[in-house]
Design an enzyme around this catalytic site. Sequence first.
Site, PDB file in Angstrom:
ATOM      1  N   CYS A 149      23.684  20.153  29.178  1.00 31.58           N
ATOM      2  CA  CYS A 149      24.780  21.079  28.095  1.00 31.58           C
ATOM      3  C   CYS A 149      24.287  22.505  28.146  1.00 31.58           C
ATOM      4  O   CYS A 149      23.497  23.094  28.683  1.00 31.58           O
ATOM      5  CB  CYS A 149      24.772  20.321  26.840  1.00 31.58           C
ATOM      6  SG  CYS A 149      23.413  20.806  25.814  1.00 31.58           S
ATOM      7  N   CYS A 159      21.308  23.585  26.471  1.00 28.62           N
ATOM      8  CA  CYS A 159      19.996  23.480  27.640  1.00 28.62           C
ATOM      9  C   CYS A 159      19.848  24.603  28.232  1.00 28.62           C
ATOM     10  O   CYS A 159      18.736  25.492  28.062  1.00 28.62           O
ATOM     11  CB  CYS A 159      20.235  22.432  28.478  1.00 28.62           C
ATOM     12  SG  CYS A 159      20.322  20.857  27.749  1.00 28.62           S
ATOM     13  N   ASP A 216      41.364  55.916  50.500  1.00 27.32           N
ATOM     14  CA  ASP A 216      41.176  56.549  51.656  1.00 27.32           C
ATOM     15  C   ASP A 216      42.000  56.409  52.638  1.00 27.32           C
ATOM     16  O   ASP A 216      42.754  55.458  52.828  1.00 27.32           O
ATOM     17  CB  ASP A 216      39.715  56.041  52.017  1.00 27.32           C
ATOM     18  CG  ASP A 216      39.115  56.769  53.266  1.00 27.32           C
ATOM     19  OD1 ASP A 216      39.340  58.050  53.524  1.00 27.32           O
ATOM     20  OD2 ASP A 216      38.716  55.976  54.101  1.00 27.32           O
TER      21      ASP A 216
END
Length: 717
Positions: free
Chosen positions: A3, A6, A418
């Site tokens: 989970c 954890c 550019d």
Amino acid sequence: MTCASCANRVEKKLNRMPGVEASVNYATEKATVRLPAGTGVAEAIAVVEKTGYTATLPAADPAPAAPQEDPVTAELGHRLAVTAALGLPVLLLSMVPVLQFANWQWLAFALTSPVVVWGAWPFHRAAVVGARHGAATMDTLVSLGVVAAYLTSAASLFLGDAGMPGTHMGFSLLGSTGDELYLEVAAVVTVFVLAGRYLEARARRRSGAALRALLALGAKDVAVLRAGAEVRVPVADLRAGDDFVVRPGETVATDGTVREGTSAVDQSLLTGESVPVEVGAGDAVVGGTVNAGGRLVVRATRVGADTQLARIGRAVERAQSGKAAAQRLADRVSGVFVPVVLVGALATFVGWLLAGTPAPEALTVAVAVLVIACPCALGLATPTALLVGTGRGAQLGILVKGPEALESTRRVDTVVLDKTGTVTTGRMSLVAVVPAPGVDADDLLRRAGALEDASEHPVGRAVAAAARERGPLPPVTDVTAVPGVGISGVVDGVPLRAGRPSWIGLDLPPELEEALRQNESAGRTAVLVAADRPLGVLAVADTVRAGSAAAVEGFRRLGLHPVLLTGDNERTARAVAAVVGIDDVVAGVHPEDKVAHVAALQQRGRVVAVVGDGVNDAAALATADLGIAMGSGADAAIEAGDLTLVRADLGAAVDAVRLSRRTLSTIRGNLFWAFAYNVAALPVAAAGLLNPVVASAAMAFSSVFVVTNSLRLRRFR
């Protein structure tokens, strides 16, 4: 890890090591760790193991496509099938009174016991591991809820009256019915949570499928030319400088340069570009693309981890390991959520007892609070969306450097483009042939192309390439190149010159005077061709990319103001801007001055994105709030940009902004529903209005919903 809490625990433990910076991603099951000098990887792995988990170093090379289902997911599926077969009859016996025969409760108890002991074992094991390390995870909530319901029912069966023949009970979706058996809670909560974990695991694997498919594009073996003969060897044995053969339909083994042959190369799986690219001697090809035409002999230039495919894989994995600001907030919430829920469940139990509710009913309400509160969806909200979004981007030739780039796209209001290599192709090509009266246009181009074929100048190469496409070129003698002005030589026995009109110095007929004026005003380079008299004018230009005008309009639809920023002269810049529909033009800017122009826009309150080719624009890309680099295979592009476009198409920049915003929107939607679910459901459960069975189904649904919502990004076009 089982989970999000954890992952949060492991991350905290790693970050407590001196000088260590760590980020743990639950969805990808990976930790990205920056270690200081003197600290080894083994020490970090030891810390993870002391926390109650395991860790290993990943493989050095990108992994091939993973199987459809890994052993962990398969084991979850097997456990789910068995527990569902045992648990669902318990639910039916408990909720349908007509099915309750004389000693039905003992059958229900017999069916529930293996579900609680074996089916819920992953939750019990994780809860015990967490308890040994002084931590509580989401598995703790599930384990406590299941065990509490099971032990309460067992006590009622063995010590109370619930085990008597003829016992009946009802079932309510809204809460407890006051009965003393909660076997269906213990069984069905386990089934629903396992179902949620299994569906979540499968969905998470699907969310990473795009990257795995990308990394699996590479060829497995290759025909290398050695002493004039083809030798089939594994790709791992290929070295830079080796010549290898690519037959029609085969995958190009690695990045290289074509030595012999011509063909069309399908780059769609790598760049998202559907039209095959024609290649011939001297052209670069990328590993992972497919030869769709003739036989090619390619010289390997980059192999293994240096290839563009490998660099793309690393860039995508780096992006997936990051965390958005919203996810960092979710991590902090989930880190304290479980202890708060445990205290809340205990307070709920005590509160109902003090209100005069029987202990079994109070316990049922507390179990509902424990189960409904699991904030799994919070931990999955960001990483799954990021996993799917970046994977889909990689399939379309868009690399996202990290979550910060996603957050920047939401705020950008100005896009600085550019010109050369971004709005235009960056390659000179012939755009007009104007012969003098009485001169054939094809003959003019044939002779001028033969003369310019001896030139190294980009203008000369463009003329020669256009002439060569129309047929063979005649021989040339006595070639003399004058740098910066033109070239002379003898073609078909006739002295010929090509270059600037001022260098040639002849009076021009009105038709050629007008052609020179029009082409120069359009920003093109005009070349006068002459023998003893003017023969014609050739116009060469850096052509605008096919999709640039549509891309500029796409930026406007996204609410971005386009600006053309170029080092070219004002006239040429204005001509290109007029073609693509840009009004705001800044011309004659040196590369080192582009940073100052970007900073000036930022000082005026603009949030600026810069799109450049990633080499001379690297500083501007780094200065911008969002740098979008036209990759073109350059390392500088991938390093300097927040977003990198593998395919040379300005339209991909629009797609990149759209995909980034869509991914960020998905993350925010996931987090909203994850938070809203917990905030809305907890009071309902604490009020005794939610049966634990329904709570477990809702909790499982919330996680699956978040992952499924993220998977919608796979359909992005």
